[in-house]
Enzyme design. Structure first.
Site, mmCIF file in Angstrom:
data_model
loop_
_atom_site.group_PDB
_atom_site.id
_atom_site.type_symbol
_atom_site.label_atom_id
_atom_site.label_comp_id
_atom_site.label_asym_id
_atom_site.label_seq_id
_atom_site.Cartn_x
_atom_site.Cartn_y
_atom_site.Cartn_z
ATOM 1 N N THR A 25 0.864 -1.172 0.000
ATOM 2 C CA THR A 25 0.000 0.000 0.000
ATOM 3 C C THR A 25 0.907 1.230 0.000
ATOM 4 O O THR A 25 2.115 1.103 0.089
ATOM 5 C CB THR A 25 -0.871 -0.067 1.282
ATOM 6 O OG1 THR A 25 -1.574 -1.299 1.262
ATOM 7 C CG2 THR A 25 -1.848 1.066 1.393
ATOM 8 N N THR B 144 -4.100 1.984 -2.338
ATOM 9 C CA THR B 144 -3.439 0.704 -2.569
ATOM 10 C C THR B 144 -3.952 -0.037 -3.796
ATOM 11 O O THR B 144 -5.062 0.213 -4.273
ATOM 12 C CB THR B 144 -3.625 -0.215 -1.339
ATOM 13 O OG1 THR B 144 -2.868 -1.405 -1.504
ATOM 14 C CG2 THR B 144 -5.085 -0.572 -1.134
ATOM 15 N N ASN C 17 -3.318 -3.335 -3.215
ATOM 16 C CA ASN C 17 -3.207 -4.477 -2.312
ATOM 17 C C ASN C 17 -1.814 -5.082 -2.406
ATOM 18 O O ASN C 17 -0.900 -4.624 -1.749
ATOM 19 C CB ASN C 17 -4.284 -5.535 -2.537
ATOM 20 C CG ASN C 17 -4.373 -6.496 -1.359
ATOM 21 O OD1 ASN C 17 -4.078 -6.122 -0.221
ATOM 22 N ND2 ASN C 17 -4.780 -7.730 -1.599
ATOM 23 N N GLY D 191 1.625 -1.578 4.443
ATOM 24 C CA GLY D 191 2.111 -2.723 5.208
ATOM 25 C C GLY D 191 1.095 -3.810 5.467
ATOM 26 O O GLY D 191 1.296 -4.648 6.351
#
Length: 566
Positions: A376, A394, A396, A468
């Protein structure tokens, strides 16, 4: 007398060990970029400067947010995007707060068992790689939603710098070259043809994103509907169909970004404002911080045994609740007040002991009276008027689904993996989910993204967030503690080594730079230590308002992140 002389050195040795458990505290504090009025901190310097230029011209933080986001889509395709989604938390100059949800949604053709075979087993890669991993993108809808409510500069002017950059090209950094090389096999598998990123790019090379520039020009000229109903929508749907995907023009046309009420709570003398469902960030942050609040964590040395132990046990319980209770609040009822109440959290810690680790097998979700990705990117903005914006966006996974819409010049997300594709089955981040987060048409998948704003004494104190995946929440939480409890500056704070526990798997992940002298004691207490899969935990980009009113940046040294301000 001899007995006491023998005991004394042992006591001193023990005390010395406890006092020196944190290597970083012996280092000279690192001070970040300090500016007078306005600041942007994000994953690429080019994007920070573009956002800052907007504010220099009189634009506000929301104008800068739009320009920065689009610039990241060009300069940081690893996570910056127009084919993904995200969340924004804001605080206006007069103290009003709010949140925007432009998270992706499940396509209409999906269903509860979409990622399972006839025997009920998870189909490998289907939710992570390729066309069926893609959720309906929300980024463009989100940016136009922000502009509609808060924009002061024409959208055409805010998108133009990204167009210019895409045509001019972006210089590849060392870290970017390594990332492209690492994921080439995924690009090939997902697309069945060569794409722009397949070339042997090296640090110092310039990548020109000509097709992306054309897409951005169409959005500039035709507005939001270009992406959801126009030529770009046709290009996207056609390519996904060729790859066996199920997203349709109807899916795109029905997508809407939504204003949400953020999660707001107090920790000691601070007010913390973070993202509400379908993000788990705000609720989990509240649970962890309010769980440890009665223990006065400041009495324990930063990153010492007891510090790590207390936070780990609070995290273990929060993530167990996350797995069971949380999902898209448009589809399920979430008892937010109950989950973050002091009585509930106190009861959750009733079996906590300083003498022995709990295990995740014995810690299930709590009982109520009623009822994400390493790749992200986050950016923080404060403008010269006093507005603050925290945005996490993001695809993902790294480069998302790896699906690259060649004619459109952009990558698509793999957010469908953030659903509980099979309750009890771990996703790519090791997170286990339940029915609350099961796949359903038009449902938004649960996220860990935690764009956060902190107030103190009624004034803006901090703007922060992180990428993260599942480690986002704990990265943000540790930085709040670093500043509020240990009086660290912003750059000093984001540079500290971090750790993470998420209920399952039952281990504490430590960054490689973490002081290992505390590990034997933690293992003796029954904790499992993991470092192999945690070289980096989060990349926090943050802004701290100093006592004199100036702004200090925290640009995470784990990436190419940079701050720009005036």
């Amino acid at each position: 007398m001899k007995k006491y002389l023998l005991i004394l050195p042992l006591l001193l040795l023990f005390q010395c060990k406890e006092k020196t458990t944190s290597k970083e505290t012996t280092k000279k504090p690192i001070v970040g970029v300090i500016t007078e009025k306005a600041m942007v901190v994000c994953a690429r310097e080019e994007a920070s400067k573009i956002g800052l230029d907007v504010m220099r011209k009189g634009g506000n933080a929301f104008d800068a947010m739009i320009a920065t986001d689009l610039a990241l889509a060009v300069s940081y395709p690893f996570a910056g995007n127009i084919g993904g989604g995200g969340f924004m938390v804001y605080r206006t100059k007069d103290g009003k707060i709010g949140a925007l949800d432009y998270r992706e949604k499940a396509p209409l053709a999906t269903h509860h068992d979409f990622y399972l075979d006839k025997e009920g087993n998870v189909i490998p890669d289907k939710s992570t790689l390729g066309a069926n991993a893609v959720g309906v993108p929300g980024t463009i809808a989100g940016l136009f939603k922000v502009h509609e409510k808060f924009g002061t500069i024409p959208f055409k002017e805010l998108i133009q710098p990204a167009i210019n950059m895409a045509k001019r090209g972006v210089i590849v950094t060392k870290k970017q070259a390594e990332a492209i090389e690492k994921y080439k096999a995924g690009f090939k598998k997902a697309n069945h043809r060569t794409i722009l990123l397949d070339k042997n790019w090296k640090a110092g090379d310039t990548i020109k994103y000509i097709q992306l520039a054309k897409t951005l020009e169409r959005i500039r000229d035709n507005g939001r509907d270009e992406f959801y109903k126009g030529k770009t929508a046709d290009i996207l749907v056609s390519y996904l169909k060729d790859l066996g995907g199920v997203i349709t023009k109807e899916d795109l046309a029905k997508y809407e970004a939504k204003w949400r009420k953020p999660i707001s709570f107090t920790y000691k003398d601070t007010k913390i404002i973070s993202m509400s469902p379908p993000s788990s960030g705000g609720i989990c942050l509240a649970q962890i911080l309010k769980t440890i609040e009665p223990y006065n964590i400041k009495q324990y040395q930063h990153n010492s045994v007891k510090y790590v132990q207390l936070i780990t046990e609070a995290e273990r319980r929060a993530y167990a609740d996350r797995a069971y209770f949380l999902g898209d609040s448009d589809f399920i009822h979430i008892a937010i007040d109950s989950l973050i109440s002091s009585d509930y959290l106190k009861n959750r810690m009733r079996n906590f002991s300083w003498n022995k680790a709990n295990t995740s097998a014995e810690i299930a979700h709590g009982k109520l009276n009623g009822l994400e990705s390493n790749e992200t990117t986050h950016y923080s903005i404060v403008d010269q008027f006093g507005n603050a914006v925290a945005v996490t966006t993001t695809l993902n996974g790294a480069y998302g689904s790896k699906v690259y819409v060649k004619e459109g010049g952009f990558l698509l997300n793999n957010e469908m993996d953030d659903f509980s594709i099979k309750p009890g089955f771990a996703n790519s981040y090791g997170l286990v989910g339940a029915e609350a987060n099961a796949v359903a048409p038009e449902k938004r998948m649960l996220s860990s993204m935690s764009p956060t704003i902190v107030e103190q004494n009624g004034k803006l104190k901090m703007v922060l967030g992180s990428p993260g995946g599942s480690t986002i929440i704990t990265s943000v939480m540790q930085n709040i503690l670093n500043v509020i409890e240990f009086n660290m500056g912003m750059q000093e704070s984001v540079s500290q080594p971090r750790f993470h526990h998420q209920w399952l798997p039952d281990n504490i992940r430590f960054e490689l730079t973490f002081n290992k002298t505390i590990f034997p004691k933690l293992e003796q207490l029954g904790y499992s230590i993991e470092q192999a899969n945690a070289p980096v935990i989060g990349k926090v980009d943050a802004i701290l308002v100093l006592p004199n009113g100036k702004l200090e940046a925290g640009a995470d040294p784990r990436g190419d992140d940079k701050a720009a301000g005036f």
